[in-house]
Design an enzyme around this catalytic site. Structure first.
Site, PDB file in Angstrom:
ATOM      1  N   GLY A 251      -0.026  -9.578  -7.045  1.00 53.33           N
ATOM      2  CA  GLY A 251       1.274 -10.030  -6.555  1.00 53.33           C
ATOM      3  C   GLY A 251       1.222 -10.441  -5.093  1.00 53.33           C
ATOM      4  N   ASP A 252       0.490  -9.660  -4.286  1.00 55.19           N
ATOM      5  CA  ASP A 252       0.317 -10.008  -2.870  1.00 55.19           C
ATOM      6  C   ASP A 252      -0.367 -11.360  -2.734  1.00 55.19           C
ATOM      7  OD1 ASP A 252       1.206  -7.366  -2.464  1.00 55.19           O
ATOM      8  OD2 ASP A 252      -0.856  -6.606  -2.472  1.00 55.19           O
TER       9      ASP A 252
END
Length: 307
Positions: A251-252
């Site tokens: 996600g980052d």
């Protein structure tokens, strides 16, 4: 300039063994120490994309020195605030034959008022054209409104912000018009206390985040791909084929790919394409994805407009 904030960074001590038996002595087959933290992951992906960023956060003690040493090999630009107490250690145990991963995360240091104020002072130079990306947990003694207070401050100075959080903390930032928010489909459902049975239901609820102030909404859906919802348009990225090795940081990576590309191009579709590639490439890697892997995955992703 992009600034990433990791308020509670860590040394991630990753242990691999065949099986884990609680209450007994267990021996590892391998181990590795990595510099951890969601904002750190964002800066590392931006580095792979040849996009400058400055990583900010609180680092202290002997473990803080080790953290900075581990991070030095990635050649990131940093400006950490030194604190009295130790940077935390997170332990991740991967029992291969049991196909189980166990995590034990440290609490992190207590941050004093003086240390907090020193950190905030660094942000007074942020202004027009800058983006601040805030993500991850907060260490002890920082208020729950820490990220929200920063968002208000930098918005008043003319900068954009991205906050990677969930629940009420996410909703509270929407009136400040974050550049992008990125819940996964389950987090989005939890926000509205519902469940989804179709992409259209996900899109309809993502539009509610736009109505409340978000400029762009990314929704990751694991094996079902991802969605980008903007004012008047919705796009879908397919999920490329590959073996998920490590979902931590995916996600980052997606946020990094989107934010970095958008700052350069202002093109949300290309930003979405690169963001999706970064997220999947990291999921298919032992650690944060490298440029070669990102480029390979990029070619396997197609972006289609749904509306």
């Amino acid at each position: 300039m992009i600034y990433t904030i990791t308020a509670n960074p860590s040394i991630d001590y990753v242990l691999q063994l065949k099986t884990l038996t609680t209450g007994e002595v267990n021996r590892t087959t391998s181990d590795v120490k990595l510099p951890g933290g969601k904002g750190i992951n964002v800066s590392r992906i931006l580095k792979e994309l040849n996009i400058d960023s400055t990583a900010l956060g609180f680092v202290g003690g002997a473990t803080g020195e080790m953290f900075k040493s581990l991070l030095a090999q990635h050649n990131l630009k940093t400006n950490f605030t030194t604190v009295k107490e130790d940077t935390r250690i997170n332990v991740k145990v991967n029992a291969v034959e049991q196909d189980e991963e166990t995590e034990i995360n440290g609490m992190g240091p207590a941050i004093s008022s003086d240390e907090k104020n020193e950190f905030i002072d660094q942000l007074k130079s942020v202004g027009n054209g800058d983006v601040v990306i805030m993500s991850g947990s907060l260490p002890k003694q920082l208020p729950e409104t820490f990220y929200l207070d920063i968002a208000k401050m930098i918005q008043a100075q003319g900068a954009d912000f991205i906050i990677d959080t969930t629940g009420q903390a996410l909703l509270d930032t929407l009136p400040l018009h974050p550049l992008v928010v990125k819940p996964n489909n389950h987090e989005l459902a939890d926000l509205f206390q519902t469940t989804f049975n179709s992409d259209q239901e996900i899109i309809d609820h993502a539009k509610k985040l736009l109505d409340q102030g978000a400029k762009h909404v990314l929704v990751s859906m694991a094996g079902d791909g991802a969605l980008l919802v903007t004012k008047g348009h919705t796009y879908k990225a397919n999920a490329p084929k590959g073996t998920v090795i490590n979902s931590v940081g995916a996600g980052d990576s997606m946020i990094a790919g989107f934010a970095g590309t958008f700052m350069k191009t202002g093109d949300p579709i290309e930003s979405f394409h690169i963001g999706a590639a970064c997220g999947s490439a990291t999921a298919f890697s032992q650690d944060i994805a490298v440029k070669e892997k990102i480029d390979k995955v990029y070619k396997e992703i197609n972006i289609s407009e749904l509306s």
